[in-house]
Design an enzyme around this catalytic site. Sequence first.
Site, PDB file in Angstrom:
ATOM      1  N   GLU A   1       0.845  -1.195   0.000  1.00 38.09           N
ATOM      2  CA  GLU A   1       0.000   0.000   0.000  1.00 38.09           C
ATOM      3  C   GLU A   1       0.878   1.242   0.000  1.00 38.09           C
ATOM      4  OE1 GLU A   1      -2.772  -0.442   3.267  1.00 38.09           O
ATOM      5  OE2 GLU A   1      -3.730  -2.179   2.330  1.00 38.09           O
TER       6      GLU A   1
ATOM      7  N   HIS B   1      -7.861   1.241   2.004  1.00 34.82           N
ATOM      8  CA  HIS B   1      -7.764   0.706   3.373  1.00 34.82           C
ATOM      9  C   HIS B   1      -8.540   1.593   4.366  1.00 34.82           C
ATOM     10  CE1 HIS B   1      -5.062  -1.970   6.067  1.00 34.82           C
ATOM     11  NE2 HIS B   1      -6.233  -1.779   6.635  1.00 34.82           N
TER      12      HIS B   1
HETATM   13  N1  NAD Z   1     -10.022  -2.933   6.223  1.00 34.03           N
HETATM   14  C1  NAD Z   1      -9.797  -2.411   7.411  1.00 34.03           C
HETATM   15  O1  NAD Z   1      -9.647  -1.201   7.564  1.00 34.03           O
HETATM   16  C2  NAD Z   1      -9.758  -3.307   8.615  1.00 34.03           C
HETATM   17  C3  NAD Z   1     -10.163  -2.809   9.861  1.00 34.03           C
HETATM   18  C4  NAD Z   1     -10.186  -3.682  10.955  1.00 34.03           C
HETATM   19  C5  NAD Z   1      -9.762  -5.004  10.803  1.00 34.03           C
HETATM   20  N2  NAD Z   1      -9.322  -5.438   9.581  1.00 34.03           N
HETATM   21  C6  NAD Z   1      -8.865  -6.816   9.401  1.00 34.03           C
HETATM   22  O2  NAD Z   1     -10.008  -7.671   9.358  1.00 34.03           O
HETATM   23  C7  NAD Z   1      -9.617  -8.981   9.755  1.00 34.03           C
HETATM   24  C8  NAD Z   1     -10.626  -9.549  10.727  1.00 34.03           C
HETATM   25  O3  NAD Z   1     -10.637  -8.763  11.911  1.00 34.03           O
HETATM   26  P1  NAD Z   1     -11.349  -9.332  13.232  1.00 34.03           P
HETATM   27  O4  NAD Z   1     -11.258  -8.270  14.253  1.00 34.03           O
HETATM   28  O5  NAD Z   1     -12.656  -9.902  12.883  1.00 34.03           O
HETATM   29  O6  NAD Z   1     -10.335 -10.511  13.587  1.00 34.03           O
HETATM   30  P2  NAD Z   1     -10.580 -11.747  14.537  1.00 34.03           P
HETATM   31  O7  NAD Z   1      -9.240 -12.172  14.989  1.00 34.03           O
HETATM   32  O8  NAD Z   1     -11.638 -11.453  15.532  1.00 34.03           O
HETATM   33  O9  NAD Z   1     -11.187 -12.872  13.541  1.00 34.03           O
HETATM   34  C9  NAD Z   1     -10.427 -13.542  12.581  1.00 34.03           C
HETATM   35  C10 NAD Z   1     -11.058 -14.917  12.410  1.00 34.03           C
HETATM   36  O10 NAD Z   1     -10.469 -15.535  11.260  1.00 34.03           O
HETATM   37  C11 NAD Z   1     -10.289 -16.915  11.553  1.00 34.03           C
HETATM   38  N3  NAD Z   1      -9.302 -17.419  10.603  1.00 34.03           N
HETATM   39  C12 NAD Z   1      -7.970 -17.165  10.561  1.00 34.03           C
HETATM   40  N4  NAD Z   1      -7.418 -17.742   9.488  1.00 34.03           N
HETATM   41  C13 NAD Z   1      -8.430 -18.372   8.836  1.00 34.03           C
HETATM   42  C14 NAD Z   1      -8.488 -19.128   7.644  1.00 34.03           C
HETATM   43  N5  NAD Z   1      -7.417 -19.335   6.880  1.00 34.03           N
HETATM   44  N6  NAD Z   1      -9.683 -19.657   7.266  1.00 34.03           N
HETATM   45  C15 NAD Z   1     -10.785 -19.439   8.039  1.00 34.03           C
HETATM   46  N7  NAD Z   1     -10.802 -18.730   9.168  1.00 34.03           N
HETATM   47  C16 NAD Z   1      -9.629 -18.185   9.554  1.00 34.03           C
HETATM   48  C17 NAD Z   1      -9.857 -16.918  13.008  1.00 34.03           C
HETATM   49  O11 NAD Z   1     -10.039 -18.185  13.601  1.00 34.03           O
HETATM   50  C18 NAD Z   1     -10.778 -15.845  13.584  1.00 34.03           C
HETATM   51  O12 NAD Z   1     -11.995 -16.390  14.033  1.00 34.03           O
HETATM   52  C19 NAD Z   1      -8.218  -8.869  10.317  1.00 34.03           C
HETATM   53  O13 NAD Z   1      -7.281  -9.313   9.348  1.00 34.03           O
HETATM   54  C20 NAD Z   1      -8.038  -7.376  10.539  1.00 34.03           C
HETATM   55  O14 NAD Z   1      -6.707  -6.965  10.445  1.00 34.03           O
HETATM   56  C21 NAD Z   1      -9.335  -4.625   8.489  1.00 34.03           C
END
Ligand code: NAD
Length: 422
Positions: free
Chosen positions: A279, A302
């Site tokens: 990015e 993002h």
């Molecule tokens: N776009 C944005 O601005 C933004 C903002 C916040 C969070 N995020 C991202 O969103 C994602 C999710 O955030 P969250 O708070 O829900 O995280 P979280 O840790 O609560 O949930 C992630 C889930 O994914 C599961 N997981 C991991 N690898 C997996 C796979 N290969 N297959 C299936 N399930 C899998 C885990 O078991 C967990 O339940 C994170 O990567 C976070 O960095 C992005």
Amino acid sequence: MDRPRVLRSLNYSRCVLKNEPVRTLLLENIHKDAVALLESQGHEVETVPRALDEDELIRRLDGVHLLGIRSKTQVTAKVLAAATELRAIGAFCIGTDQIDLGAATRAGIAVFNAPFSNTRSVVELALAEIIALTRRLTEKNAGMHAGVWNKDAAGSHEVRGRTLGIVGYGNIGTQLSVLAENLGMRVVFYDTADKLALGNAHRCATLDELLDVSDVVTLHVDGRPGNSGFFGEKQFARMRPGSIFLNLSRGFVIDHVALRRYLDSGHLAGAAVDVFPAEPKGRGDEFRSELRGLPNVILTPHIGGSTEEAQADIGSFVAEKLHRYVVEGATTLSVNLPALALPLQPGNHRLAHVHHNVPGVLAEVNSILAAHSVNIEGQLLGTRGEVGYLLTDIGQDYTEEVLTKLRGMPQTIRLRVLPWLT
Ligand SMILES: NC(=O)c1ccc[n+]([C@@H]2O[C@H](COP(=O)([O-])OP(=O)(O)OC[C@H]3O[C@@H](n4cnc5c(N)ncnc54)[C@H](O)[C@@H]3O)[C@@H](O)[C@H]2O)c1
């Protein structure tokens, strides 16, 4: 117009700091709610609107007890070694990569962040994109701006009755599940961990099972190293013809070249992507991607979690964590110390002892207290990797020698006496 917001209220005046003022330095334009909350609890708050480089940060941290940063300030091992008064760091964001967590732990400095404050913002963006793509609003909008009136229902669908496949059923995935069902979608999900299905959502045993039935596939997995490139050629091929793909999780989890191929071929009807493997560093820098210039593809910089509501929530959430650490030693949701929380009874003092996690620490602390006739009113121990954290409540009838003995233990990393006395 600003929406009225509820400022987190700590609502326990006995915890307002009465002794030596806690000096708190907040960098990078941290939300005003954080400043308001800390000042209301007696902190002496200094704010700086930008990130500081290493040398300036070391200078400014002289005598500072709490540091608040966002993503740009690098808290290196050198900074931590120099900041002898520092007790805790608040990352007023989600990520903590900018902090040398190992060095912070070894120095007994607690680190906190805001893992859920922008969950709702991401969910709302995902929902908006699912509707926009299913309705082909992107193309209609581009056509209108180019002067083309194309009143046509072909390829436009309601989301009601369609199947949403959520990959990663964590904070974001579960909240999306609930709201999507309220829109009339059928929800299926796949998670590598055991997860409770909310509402009528159906848990798929495999990713392939989810891909076989979903009209929309949306990724919400975390950033563990094993997820790098886990969604590529094979998974796009397995998706249903005419289905829609979203990634608002991490840029490196999908193969963008393969995604472009499946969009070009028409196998996928649309996509929304908010996160990218590389990015641009700053506002205005050029954005390069295989996905530029495609119809029915929404690209966003993002911003999944970037809303004013999320920023305000991050401000009060992290400020509260810092304050509770100062007054109670609470480490709930700390990124690096064991999670402990124990209400502090009036009249007691609390010894908050961060130590090396080796056998015999508890016995040694207690034998020092017993040898000085200090009664223990309450005690809680937690360990995490190489570090242990012990909260011990005692009456106020003890001598300075007790503290000197505890500080002199070879296993001691840091000892604080609460409420805020040392
Ligand atoms: N776009 C944005 O601005 C933004 C903002 C916040 C969070 N995020 C991202 O969103 C994602 C999710 O955030 P969250 O708070 O829900 O995280 P979280 O840790 O609560 O949930 C992630 C889930 O994914 C599961 N997981 C991991 N690898 C997996 C796979 N290969 N297959 C299936 N399930 C899998 C885990 O078991 C967990 O339940 C994170 O990567 C976070 O960095 C992005």
